[in-house]
Design an enzyme around this catalytic site. Structure first.
Site, PDB file in Angstrom:
ATOM      1  N   LYS A   1       2.584 -77.697-126.450  1.00 38.03           N
ATOM      2  CA  LYS A   1       2.939 -78.136-125.084  1.00 38.03           C
ATOM      3  C   LYS A   1       3.283 -79.623-125.074  1.00 38.03           C
ATOM      4  CE  LYS A   1       0.130 -74.447-123.184  1.00 38.03           C
ATOM      5  NZ  LYS A   1      -1.146 -73.993-122.609  1.00 38.03           N
TER       6      LYS A   1
ATOM      7  N   GLN B   1      -6.721 -76.444-120.358  1.00 35.88           N
ATOM      8  CA  GLN B   1      -6.478 -75.415-121.375  1.00 35.88           C
ATOM      9  C   GLN B   1      -7.637 -74.411-121.386  1.00 35.88           C
ATOM     10  OE1 GLN B   1      -3.654 -75.040-123.304  1.00 35.88           O
ATOM     11  NE2 GLN B   1      -4.596 -73.140-123.994  1.00 35.88           N
TER      12      GLN B   1
ATOM     13  N   ASP C   1       0.185 -74.413-114.194  1.00 33.50           N
ATOM     14  CA  ASP C   1      -0.057 -73.138-114.883  1.00 33.50           C
ATOM     15  C   ASP C   1       0.125 -71.953-113.932  1.00 33.50           C
ATOM     16  OD1 ASP C   1      -0.536 -73.058-117.607  1.00 33.50           O
ATOM     17  OD2 ASP C   1      -2.640 -73.648-117.433  1.00 33.50           O
TER      18      ASP C   1
END
Ligand code: NAD
Length: 297
Positions: free
Chosen positions: A54, A98, A121
């Site tokens: 990422k 995460q 997200d």
């Protein structure tokens, strides 16, 4: 029939190129570069790999990023206070915590503590709820990436029977909602969602025109479980022991690629299918957050 490959690596590159150009235009018009704050709790080796991918993508497209590494001993209260600070920081456009988190932390509570306007997200209940009722929202990156692949390859979904194996909040459930949408350009499929309690999985998979597999079970789907011409999207990423590899493992999906590809019309490989698209869609979401495109205030 031997399936055509849905090349996620290639489409992800095209998507990143597009985002790079848009970020450049955004900055050229006098705005600061978008900023993504990654929060990484503990030392999960797979999470390190994902965060690495990422942050590399951010650099490529011109999004600024920082990874805040927190110890796995952090309390829920401390983590939520940290997220609150990021919520209040106007220089932070997107916040990504995460997953998975250490067991003592509730991912539900942590996700809910993120300002939904920075939830790149697309996991916050506000975004999931708006997605469900067809309102603009941040879309969970993996399902959004799958829709993008269908668009790129002009794979129709309207009127098809889409079977989703896996019902998680981050993949199975949101892709089933997107595919089932009745209004707008996308979706219009009839969807069946299977999970670990589904009896006779084959009875469902064999009737799929489109099969999305996100169960995290290597070799769950074999050639005899699908019909001729099915479009297969294998979301699974599983590490299986492999002595021939330097790392000691290989990455495989949830499908037995060799037997399924003989019957499918289209198939995503693992790696190189859905994974790169997930990262590319995160770049798109971060730019949308910086531009306040979804939530103007
Ligand atoms: P999860 O563990 O949260 O959910 C798995 C789902 O699969 C559950 O609904 C469970 O009931 C179902 N399931 C498990 N075994 C089953 C079986 N035998 N038959 C039918 N259903 C079964 O997993 P997740 O987070 O959705 O991830 C699924 C897989 O996708 C994992 O391999 C994960 O690594 C991978 N993944 C890949 C990407 C990507 O970008 N490619 C993104 C997210 C997850």
């Amino acid at each position: 029939m031997s399936a055509k490959i849905i090349d996620g690596k290639k489409v992800a590159q095209l998507t990143r190129d597009e985002v790079k150009k848009d970020v450049n235009d955004w900055v050229e018009s006098g705005n600061r570069a978008p900023f993504l704050q990654v929060v990484l709790v503990g030392n999960n080796p797979a999470s390190d790999v994902y965060v690495g991918a990422k942050t590399r993508a951010c650099k490529e497209v011109g999004i600024e990023t920082d990874t805040m590494r927190l110890p796995d001993t952090i309390s829920a209260k401390e983590l939520e206070a940290t997220i609150q600070e990021l919520n209040n920081d106007d220089s932070v456009d997107g916040i990504l915590v995460q997953l998975p988190l250490p067991n003592h932390l509730s991912s539900h509570n942590v996700i809910e503590s993120i300002d939904y306007r920075k939830d790149v997200d697309g996991f916050h209940p506000m975004n999931v709820g708006r997605l469900t009722v067809g309102q603009p929202s941040f879309r969970s990156c993996t399902p959004a990436g799958i829709i993008e692949l269908f668009k790129h390859y002009s794979i129709p979904t309207k009127g098809k029977h889409a079977v989703v194996v896996g019902a998680s909040n981050i993949v199975g459930r949101p892709i089933s909602i997107l595919l089932n949408k009745e209004k707008g350009e996308e979706g219009k499929a009839t969807t069946t969602v299977c999970h670990k309690f589904t009896k006779d999985l084959t009875q469902h998979t064999i009737s799929a025109d489109i099969l999305i597999v996100a169960a995290g079970q290597p070799n769950l789907i074999k050639g005899e479980m699908v019909k001729e011409g099915v479009v297969v999207v294998d979301v699974g990423i599983n590490r299986v022991a492999d002595e021939t590899k330097e790392k000691g493992y290989s990455l495989v999906g949830d499908c037995d690629f060799e037997s399924v590809k003989e019957k499918a019309s289209w198939i995503t490989p693992v790696p190189g299918g859905v994974g790169p698209m997930t990262v590319a869609m995160l770049m798109k979401n971060t730019l949308l957050a910086a531009k306040k495109s979804i939530y103007p205030q």
